[in-house]
Each structure stands twice: as C-alpha cells, then as structure tokens.
Write a protein that holds these residues in place. Structure first.
Motif, short mmCIF file in Angstrom:
data_model
loop_
_atom_site.label_atom_id
_atom_site.label_comp_id
_atom_site.label_asym_id
_atom_site.label_seq_id
_atom_site.Cartn_x
_atom_site.Cartn_y
_atom_site.Cartn_z
N ALA A 63 -9.55 -1.44 -16.65
CA ALA A 63 -8.82 -2.59 -15.89
C ALA A 63 -7.91 -2.19 -14.95
O ALA A 63 -7.60 -2.94 -13.80
N ALA A 64 -6.92 -1.60 -15.37
CA ALA A 64 -5.54 -1.41 -14.07
C ALA A 64 -6.24 -0.50 -13.12
O ALA A 64 -5.94 -0.73 -11.91
N GLY A 65 -7.26 0.25 -13.15
CA GLY A 65 -7.96 1.12 -12.07
C GLY A 65 -8.64 0.19 -11.34
O GLY A 65 -8.61 0.32 -10.24
N LEU A 66 -9.38 -0.66 -11.90
CA LEU A 66 -10.03 -1.80 -11.16
C LEU A 66 -9.06 -2.55 -10.32
O LEU A 66 -9.22 -2.70 -9.20
N TYR B 163 -15.77 2.28 -7.75
CA TYR B 163 -15.39 3.72 -8.04
C TYR B 163 -14.15 3.90 -7.28
O TYR B 163 -14.05 3.60 -5.96
N TRP B 164 -13.33 4.14 -7.95
CA TRP B 164 -11.90 4.35 -7.54
C TRP B 164 -11.15 5.64 -8.23
O TRP B 164 -10.79 5.34 -9.30
N HIS C 164 -5.22 -4.98 -2.27
CA HIS C 164 -4.77 -4.51 -0.84
C HIS C 164 -5.81 -3.33 -0.47
O HIS C 164 -5.50 -2.52 0.10
N ARG C 165 -7.06 -3.74 -1.20
CA ARG C 165 -8.35 -2.83 -0.95
C ARG C 165 -8.09 -1.28 -1.43
O ARG C 165 -8.64 -0.50 -0.69
N ARG D 163 0.66 -1.19 -0.17
CA ARG D 163 0.15 0.09 0.00
C ARG D 163 0.77 1.30 -0.06
O ARG D 163 0.50 2.21 0.06
N ALA D 164 2.04 1.15 0.20
CA ALA D 164 3.23 2.38 -0.02
C ALA D 164 3.45 2.49 -1.52
O ALA D 164 4.19 3.49 -1.94
#
Length: 348
Positions: free
Chosen positions: A109-112, A156-157, A118-119, A94-95
């Motif tokens: 796809a990469a965004g999903l 949504y991200w 790692h949530r 997550r870092a």
C-alpha cells in the motif's frame, strides 16, 4: 556516500540499470536508514509504519509518521488515497521519500501511494515479516485489493533500497513466522531447491537472489516473471474465499501442492514429482490440505479473476519436462477434478 557491509549482512543486487537497488539482509540493518536517505538526498520522509516506536527506526530527517493499516483488509484504494492526502497535507514533494515499515500489505500500500503521489517518490522498504522479506518488498510490484480479487489495482514501482532486518523476525508470532515459508517452499520448484535447513538469513538471501534474477530479466511480467506466481493462483483464491482466514503464505503452500497435483493430472510430471510438492511443503511445516469450506466452484470463480489468465480456460504456473512454465487454457473441469480429489482439513 558508500555503506560498509558487515560480515553478518548479506547483500543482493536487483540489476535494473538506473532503477537498480540493493537488498540488505541481516541483524540491525534498519539502523542504516538515515545513511540510505542521505545517499538519496532526501529532505524529509513519510514513514508508514506497522511497528511500535521502538521498532520504527529514526530516518535521520524530519518525518511524518503514519500508523499503517497492516493486514489484507487495509489494502484498499481508500487507504492509498488517505496516505496521499496525508503526504500532501505534510507538504511532501518530489525531493522527499516514503519509508514503509511493516509486512507485505504495508509495503504494497505504501509503495503504491509512493508510485502515485507526485507521479512517483522514492520509497525505501523495511519489511518486518519473513513473508515480506523474501517476497513482497522486492521486485517493484505494488497493489491493493478489490472486492473482486487480490492485487487487481497496482503499479510497478521499484524501491530505492530494501532493508531486511532479521531482528524483526524474533518478534513474530509462530503462525506469522511459519507463513513466510510458503514463498520459500515454492522456490524449490522454480530454481532454488535445497533451502530447507539453512539459516533463515541464507534462506532469505537465496529467495531474494532468485527473485532478483527473474525480475532483472522480466521486470513487467511479460514472460519469465510468471514463475514467481508458482502456487499463487489457488493461493490467492483461498485467501479471498476464506475472508483471509488462510494467510498468503499458507495459501501459496496449499497452491504449490495443488500445482503438483494439477501438473500430474495434465501429464506434465510423474507421481514422484507430484508427491515431492507435498513433501517439501510439509517439511517447512506448512498446510498441505484444502481448508474446509470453499467449494471447487467458488475457488474457480476467484481464479477467473487471476491476472495471468489469457483467453479461454485458466492459467497456472506448472512444473513440467522443461521445468516450471506458464500454462494457459487449462480447462475448469480439469481444475475442479483435482480440487475435488485433494484432501480437506477438518473444520475448525
């Protein structure tokens, strides 16, 4: 760290509080990627790229480079699972961050994958097609397709930054360049008229600014964000019914013409305004006719899976006396009648 904005770079802010971010538009902005990742405090990155090495910028940190599966056939849960597995084997934490370099299918796809791994890892989008720069990379919607329909599984991200390098546009085939204008043309009917004839960077900036204002007001599609789906209900159906022979922007263009015809049939607008839909789409060099092949029944079958549908009937974003709005409960008979009346392109 602050990044200076050169005079030939436009900047649009997506105002979502702590989740807000900049969209930078102009030549060479891909080269600011190391500074963006440094500002985020990133140790390492996974770069999912659909472009060759000379067009994939150095992230400035140790990186795993993953060739993308750019294209609708690559927008699957299996590909997202494979991406997450590659992130895990590389030891991404997550870092770290994900960088997506490619068209809308790559940023989707990469965004999903970034949203799920790692949530949630930061993701930076470098959209390389006109379509992705004006639409797919901005707004935080990430999704993949199912056999039953387009973009049915997603999250949504919001990205941490979007770098729309206009130098990429010179590398596009003519059809792919024209494809991007489908999203720009539909802006005419949802709040950004007058884009025809502007420099492409200004068209991108105006389209992104419109989307940013709508997303800031309605991040999760509870109301106003439905406007961004103008022309998309039929557009998505055409993509699926033709096996993606009709591309997304082309489908949205035809869907925009259809939206004008359907609004006329429902008594929401007059004949001149309906004709304006066709004229605007044609002025951008986009198709205005239904393709040969898919029947009204087949297209309606795909429309039934549309995410906007609520209860009985179909749902469309349509023009009207108060402007564009979501209209639900549209009868399938009315839709079929408009589809039957639309001109068809000659078989290829």
């Amino acid at each position: 760290m602050t990044l200076e904005t050169p005079a030939d770079v436009r900047e649009v802010r997506v105002d979502l509080g702590e989740r807000g971010y900049r969209v930078r538009i102009g030549p060479g902005v891909r080269h600011t990627l190391p500074a963006v990742l440094a500002r985020l405090g990133v140790r390492r990155a996974a770069v999912v790229t659909a472009r060759p090495p000379e067009w994939t910028p150095d992230p400035g940190v140790p990186a795993l480079v993953v060739p993308a599966r750019d294209g609708e056939e690559g927008k699957t849960l299996a590909w997202v699972a494979e991406l997450c597995g590659r992130f895990a084997r590389y030891g991404l934490t997550r870092a770290d961050a994900v960088v997506a370099v490619g068209g809308g299918t790559t940023t989707d796809a990469a965004g999903l994958a970034a949203a799920l791994y790692h949530r949630g890892l930061p993701v930076v989008h470098l959209p390389t097609t006109l379509l992705a720069q004006v639409d797919a990379s901005v707004g935080g919607k990430t999704a993949v397709n199912l056999p039953e329909g387009k973009n049915l599984v997603g999250a949504y991200w919001q990205p941490a930054e979007v770098l729309c390098d206009t130098d990429y546009l010179a590398t596009l085939p003519d059809r792919e360049h024209a494809n991007g204008y489908g999203e720009i043309a539909r802006c005419h009917f949802i709040g950004a008229p007058g884009l025809l004839g502007l420099p492409v960077a200004d068209q991108i900036a105006a389209s992104v600014a419109l989307k940013a204002s709508i997303v800031a007001a309605d991040e999760r599609d509870q109301g106003r964000r439905h406007l961004l789906n103008y022309g998309h209900t039929l557009g998505h159906a055409l993509e699926h019914a033709t096996g993606h022979r009709i591309r997304h922007g082309e489908g949205v263009a035809i869907g925009t013409v259809f939206a004008g015809r359907l609004a006329l049939a429902l008594g929401r607008i007059g004949a001149d305004r309906a004709a304006e839909h066709r004229d605007v789409v044609a002025a951008f060099g986009l198709p205005t006719r239904l393709p040969a092949g898919p029947s009204p029944a087949e297209l309606i079958g795909f429309m039934r899976a549309d995410k906007k549908r609520l209860g009985d009937g179909l749902a469309f974003v349509l023009d009207g006396p108060a402007g564009a709005e979501l209209v639900t409960g549209v009868s399938e008979d009315a839709v079929a009648a408009v589809l039957r009346a639309m001109p068809r392109a000659e078989p290829a």
